[in-house]
Design a protein around this motif. Structure first.
Motif, PDB file in Angstrom:
ATOM      1  N   PHE A  63     -12.547  -9.060   1.734  1.00 15.22           N
ATOM      2  CA  PHE A  63     -11.870 -10.220   1.373  1.00 15.22           C
ATOM      3  C   PHE A  63     -10.792  -9.442   0.378  1.00 15.22           C
ATOM      4  CE2 PHE A  63     -13.072 -14.965   1.813  1.00 15.22           C
ATOM      5  CZ  PHE A  63     -13.363 -14.949   2.459  1.00 15.22           C
ATOM      6  N   THR A  64      -9.560 -10.417   0.132  1.00 14.10           N
ATOM      7  CA  THR A  64      -8.751 -10.394  -1.561  1.00 14.10           C
ATOM      8  C   THR A  64      -8.603 -11.189  -2.678  1.00 14.10           C
ATOM      9  OG1 THR A  64      -6.430 -11.422   0.943  1.00 14.10           O
ATOM     10  CG2 THR A  64      -6.450  -8.644   0.537  1.00 14.10           C
ATOM     11  N   VAL A  65      -8.161 -10.924  -3.344  1.00 14.72           N
ATOM     12  CA  VAL A  65      -9.061 -12.410  -4.100  1.00 14.72           C
ATOM     13  C   VAL A  65      -8.044 -12.145  -5.674  1.00 14.72           C
ATOM     14  CG1 VAL A  65      -9.859 -12.800  -6.062  1.00 14.72           C
ATOM     15  CG2 VAL A  65     -11.220 -11.916  -3.698  1.00 14.72           C
ATOM     16  N   CYS A  73     -11.396  -7.629 -10.888  1.00 16.63           N
ATOM     17  CA  CYS A  73     -12.166  -6.262 -10.454  1.00 16.63           C
ATOM     18  C   CYS A  73     -13.424  -6.547  -9.750  1.00 16.63           C
ATOM     19  CB  CYS A  73     -11.787  -5.484 -11.285  1.00 16.63           C
ATOM     20  SG  CYS A  73     -12.527  -5.241 -12.850  1.00 16.63           S
ATOM     21  N   THR A  74     -14.123  -7.534 -10.534  1.00 18.46           N
ATOM     22  CA  THR A  74     -16.083  -6.921 -10.829  1.00 18.46           C
ATOM     23  C   THR A  74     -15.523  -7.935  -9.029  1.00 18.46           C
ATOM     24  OG1 THR A  74     -15.555  -8.668 -13.007  1.00 18.46           O
ATOM     25  CG2 THR A  74     -17.488  -9.516 -11.288  1.00 18.46           C
ATOM     26  N   PHE A  81     -11.448  -6.677  -2.369  1.00 21.16           N
ATOM     27  CA  PHE A  81      -9.899  -5.746  -2.464  1.00 21.16           C
ATOM     28  C   PHE A  81     -10.068  -7.398  -3.734  1.00 21.16           C
ATOM     29  CE2 PHE A  81      -5.579  -6.008  -4.209  1.00 21.16           C
ATOM     30  CZ  PHE A  81      -5.824  -5.141  -4.724  1.00 21.16           C
ATOM     31  N   ALA A  82      -9.786  -6.958  -5.261  1.00 20.88           N
ATOM     32  CA  ALA A  82      -9.728  -8.069  -6.246  1.00 20.88           C
ATOM     33  C   ALA A  82      -8.796  -7.814  -6.882  1.00 20.88           C
ATOM     34  CB  ALA A  82     -11.502  -8.895  -6.526  1.00 20.88           C
ATOM     35  N   ALA A  83      -8.451  -8.334  -7.775  1.00 22.73           N
ATOM     36  CA  ALA A  83      -7.346  -7.370  -8.579  1.00 22.73           C
ATOM     37  C   ALA A  83      -6.960  -8.807  -9.771  1.00 22.73           C
ATOM     38  CB  ALA A  83      -5.741  -7.341  -8.573  1.00 22.73           C
ATOM     39  N   GLY A  84      -7.147  -8.540 -10.565  1.00 22.49           N
ATOM     40  CA  GLY A  84      -6.820  -9.638 -12.165  1.00 22.49           C
ATOM     41  C   GLY A  84      -4.598  -9.306 -12.195  1.00 22.49           C
ATOM     42  N   CYS A 109      -9.272  -1.756  -9.114  1.00 27.24           N
ATOM     43  CA  CYS A 109     -10.305  -2.735  -8.859  1.00 27.24           C
ATOM     44  C   CYS A 109     -11.434  -1.958  -8.446  1.00 27.24           C
ATOM     45  CB  CYS A 109      -9.769  -3.253  -7.419  1.00 27.24           C
ATOM     46  SG  CYS A 109     -11.203  -4.007  -6.449  1.00 27.24           S
ATOM     47  N   GLY A 110     -12.863  -2.394  -9.283  1.00 27.93           N
ATOM     48  CA  GLY A 110     -13.729  -1.160  -8.925  1.00 27.93           C
ATOM     49  C   GLY A 110     -14.021  -1.808  -7.485  1.00 27.93           C
TER      50      GLY A 110
END
Lengths: 174, 428
Positions: B115-117, B125-126, B133-136, B223-224
Motif C-alpha cells: 500500500f501507499t499511505v 512511517c509506522t 510505503f507510508a510517509a508523513g 519510511c521504515g
C-alpha cells in the motif's frame, strides 16, 4: 510569486526542529495568522530572542537538517506569517522542505562551505539577501561586503513556487 | 538491477513524473487526525472543493487531544467530525472508539503490504511495518491527497539495516531502534527509506516491528519498512481471510512486496544486537543515546507509558510484568495511556490495568496528548520524564521539561526506583 529578498535572520545551529519553530501547544489554532506571535518561541539559541529578532526579517540562513521532527505545516506557515518566505540551509528535513514548496515558499540548499562562508562573513551584523530567480543567485550584503552565491532549485519545486503551491497545481493536472 | 521494496511500490503506483526524480503516486490510504486536517478541510471548503477522492480509502480519528480540553480543540474535533459525516467517511473514530492513529489504523486492518499511505503526521512511517510505503506529510499534501488521491514524492534511495545476532532478554525493539538512530544520526536517513531486515526482525511481532518503523523519522527517514511474512499475514488474517483461500496463498501474494535479492541500496548496515543493552536518550535529540546503566540514578518526576511507539498490548504486558506487586516511588507520578480501546479492553481482561493501578499509575483514555505536551501529562519547567514516546526535543512534553526516551520495561523499572534504572528483566 512571493517575495524572496530582505533582511536575514541567522540561526547558527543544526537540527532546529519544528517544535522549536512552533511549539505543539499552538497547533490548536484554526487559522495560520493566529500563529504569528509564536515564531521560533522555543528556540533556545542565545543571543537570539524570538520576541525581538524575528520582526522585519525575510530570510533565514541556518545550518543542517532544518525543520526536522513533526510534519506540522504550521512551521512554514508561522514563517510566512512573519514575512519569511525563504530559508537557506545546508539541508532540510524532507517534510519541512516539501511543505515549504507546497506553500509556494522556498527552502534552498547550499554547500556546507558556502553556508560557513556566509556565517563567517555576515553573521553578527545586519545583512540583506537579494534573490535573483532568473540567474539563480543570492546576493548577500552587510558590513560593507557584498558576495554572490549561486543556487539550484528543482524544476518541479520551482513550478510549485510559480503556481503558488501544490493544491492549485495538482487540481489542474490530476 | 533488482528493486527495493519502496521502488516496487513506487512503480506500481506511479501516475506521473512531473520532473526527473519526482514521482506522483496514487494513494491507497489517506489517514487524518484532528490537528493537521481541519486547516486542509477549511481550505477545501473555501475553494468550493469540499469533497473526497474516495471515502472508503480515507480513515479519520480524533486522537491528539481527546476528549477536547478547551474550545479550540473542541472546534478542531468538530471540524473533523462534521467533515467525516458529510463526506460519508465510514471509518471515523470518535470519543469512545478512538485511539492513537498509528495504533488504531493497523489494528483495524487498514494497512496492507504494497500500500501507499500518507497522513499529516510524521510518525506515519509506522505503517511501513506491514511492507507498505507510508510517509508523513504536511497539511497541503494531505489536502491534495484527500481531494485527488495522489501525492508527490522524490524517488527514495534505501538504507538496509540487517539486524543480526540474538537480542538479549530484557532488551526490546525500542532499544534496537534508538541504537540504530544513534548510528544513523538525526538526519542520516533524510530522503531515504529504511528497510529493517535480518533474523532479529523476522522474529519480531508486528507490535515490535511497528515500534521500530515508528521511529524511522527520528533519523530523518521517509519510511521504515519490514518485509511482509507469515507474521504479517497472521496479524492481518481476520481482515483478509475472505480474499485468500489460505494463509499460504496470502503470503505468496504479499511476497511480491519483498525487495529483490539484487536490489541496489544507498547503504547496507549490519547490526549485531547480541551484546546490546537497554538504552535511553539524553539531552534533546533522539540520536543522543546512552545505556540505562550509564544513567542509573538520574532522578525523574514523571513516568509515561503509551504513544504510537509503545502503547500497544505487548508494551503494557512487559511494563506490567515489571510492576506486578510493586509500588512506584513516592517522588514519581506515573501515567499509562493504552493506545487504543481494544488495547485498553485486553489490558483490563488480562488484569494489567489492575497491576498499573495497584502500582500507583494514573490510567488515561487512549490519546497522544502527553507525548507532544498538549494534554494528559504535560511537564512543568525543570521536570524530568522517563517516557516510552518518540521525541525528546526541548519543550516537547512541556516547556523546560526533559524527556528521556526508553522502553516500557525500563520506564516501569524507573517508576519503581524513582530514578533511571534497568529492569530486572534484563540480566546482563
Amino acid at each position: 510569486m512571493k517575495n524572496f529578498s530582505g533582511k536575514i535572520l541567522f540561526l547558527d545551529r543544526s537540527d532546529i526542529n519544528t517544535d522549536e519553530i512552533i511549539p505543539a501547544k499552538y497547533l490548536t489554532e484554526l487559522t495560520k495568522e493566529a500563529l504569528k506571535p509564536y515564531c521560533l518561541e522555543d528556540l533556545n539559541l542565545p543571543p537570539f530572542n524570538p520576541k525581538t529578532d524575528v520582526a522585519g526579517k525575510s530570510v533565514i540562513i541556518t545550518r543542517a537538517n532544518f525543520g526536522c521532527g513533526s510534519s506540522r505545516e504550521h512551521a512554514p506557515w508561522v514563517l510566512e506569517c512573519n514575512g519569511i518566505n525563504l530559508v537557506i540551509a545546508e539541508n532540510f528535513a524532507r517534510i519541512f522542505r516539501q511543505n515549504m514548496f507546497n506553500c509556494g515558499l522556498m527552502a534552498i540548499q547550499l554547500s556546507p562551505e558556502a553556508i560557513d562562508d556566509i556565517f563567517k562573513t555576515f553573521a553578527g551584523g545586519e545583512a540583506e539577501c537579494s534573490t535573483d530567480l532568473d540567474k539563480l543567485v543570492f546576493t548577500i550584503s552587510g558590513s560593507g561586503v557584498t558576495k554572490e552565491y549561486k543556487f539550484e532549485v528543482g524544476k518541479f519545486d520551482f513550478e510549485l513556487v510559480k503556481a503558488g503551491g501544490w493544491v492549485d497545481y495538482a487540481d489542474k493536472k490530476y | 538491477m533488482g528493486k527495493t521494496l519502496a521502488q516496487k511500490i513506487f512503480d506500481a503506483h506511479l501516475i506521473d513524473t512531473p520532473a526527473e526524480g519526482v514521482s506522483v503516486l496514487s494513494l491507497d490510504r489517506v489517514f487524518c487526525h484532528e490537528i493537521t486536517t481541519p486547516i486542509a478541510i477549511n481550505d477545501l471548503v473555501a475553494r468550493g472543493k469540499d469533497r473526497v477522492f474516495d471515502p472508503t480509502k480515507i480513515k479519520a480519528v480524533i486522537d491528539h487531544v481527546t476528549p477536547s480540553k478547551d474550545s479550540k480543540t473542541a472546534e478542531q474535533a468538530k471540524t473533523l467530525r462534521d467533515w467525516a459525516r458529510r463526506n460519508d467517511i465510514k471509518d471515523f473514530f470518535d470519543i469512545g472508539e478512538n485511539g492513537v492513529c498509528h495504533a488504531i489504523f493497523p489494528e483495524k486492518g487498514f494497512v496492507r503490504p504494497g500500500f501507499t499511505v500518507i497522513m499529516g503526521d510524521s510518525h506515519t512511517c509506522t505503517h511501513g511495518a506491514f511492507g507498505a510505503f507510508a510517509a508523513g506529510v504536511g497539511t497541503t499534501d494531505l489536502e491534495v491527497g484527500i481531494l485527488k488521491g495522489v501525492c508527490t514524492m522524490r524517488a527514495p534511495e534505501t538504507i538496509k539495516v540487517n539486524v543480526t545476532g540474538t537480542l538479549p532478554e530484557g532488551v526490546y525493539a525500542k532499544d534496537v531502534i534508538l541504537s540504530i538512530i544513534k548510528m544513523l544520526t538525526v538526519n542520516g536517513a533524510t530522503d531515504k527509506v529504511i528497510e529493517f531486515a535480518g533474523p532479529v526482525i523476522d522474529g519480531f511481532t508486528m507490535e515490535s516491528r511497528m515500534t521500530l518503523c515508528n521511529m524511522a523519522i527520528e533519523a530523518g527517514g521517509t519510511c521504515g519498512c519490514c518485509y511482509p511474512d507469515m507474521v504479517t499475514v497472521d496479524y492481518l488474517w481476520s481482515f483478509i481471510s475472505k480474499e485468500f483461500s489460505s494463509r499460504a496463498e496470502a503470503l505468496k501474494e504479499y511476497s511480491k512486496w519483498r525487495p529483490d535479492d539484487d536490489a541496489e541500496y544507498f547503504k547496507v548496515i549490519d547490526f549485531d544486537v547480541t551484546t546490546l543493552e537497554p538504552v535511553m536518550t539524553v539531552n534533546y535529540k533522539p540520536d543522543q543515546v546512552r545505556t540505562i546503566r550509564e544513567m542509573e540514578g538520574t532522578k525523574v518526576d514523571q513516568v509515561y507509558i503509551g504513544s504510537c511507539t509503545n502503547g500497544r498490548l505487548e508494551d503494557l504486558r512487559i511494563a506490567a510484568s515489571v510492576l506486578k506487586g510493586k509500588r512506584i516511588a513516592p517522588n514519581v507520578r506515573a501515567i499509562v495511556s493504552p493506545a487504543t480501546p481494544l488495547v485498553f479492553r485486553q489490558a483490563l481482561a488480562e488484569g494489567i490495568i489492575q497491576i498499573f493501578m495497584d502500582a500507583g499509575f494514573c490510567v488515561t483514555n487512549p490519546t497522544c496528548g502527553a507525548c507532544l505536551g498538549m494534554s494528559n501529562g504535560v511537564l512543568a519547567n525543570g521536570e524530568v520524564c522517563a517516557s516510552t514516546t518518540n521525541r525528546n526535543f526541548n519543550g516537547r512534553m512541556g516547556k523546560g521539561g526533559m524527556v528521556h526516551l526508553m522502553s516500557p520495561a525500563s520506564a516501569a523499572a524507573t517508576a519503581i526506583a524513582g530514578c533511571i534504572k534497568n529492569s530486572p528483566l534484563y540480566k546482563g
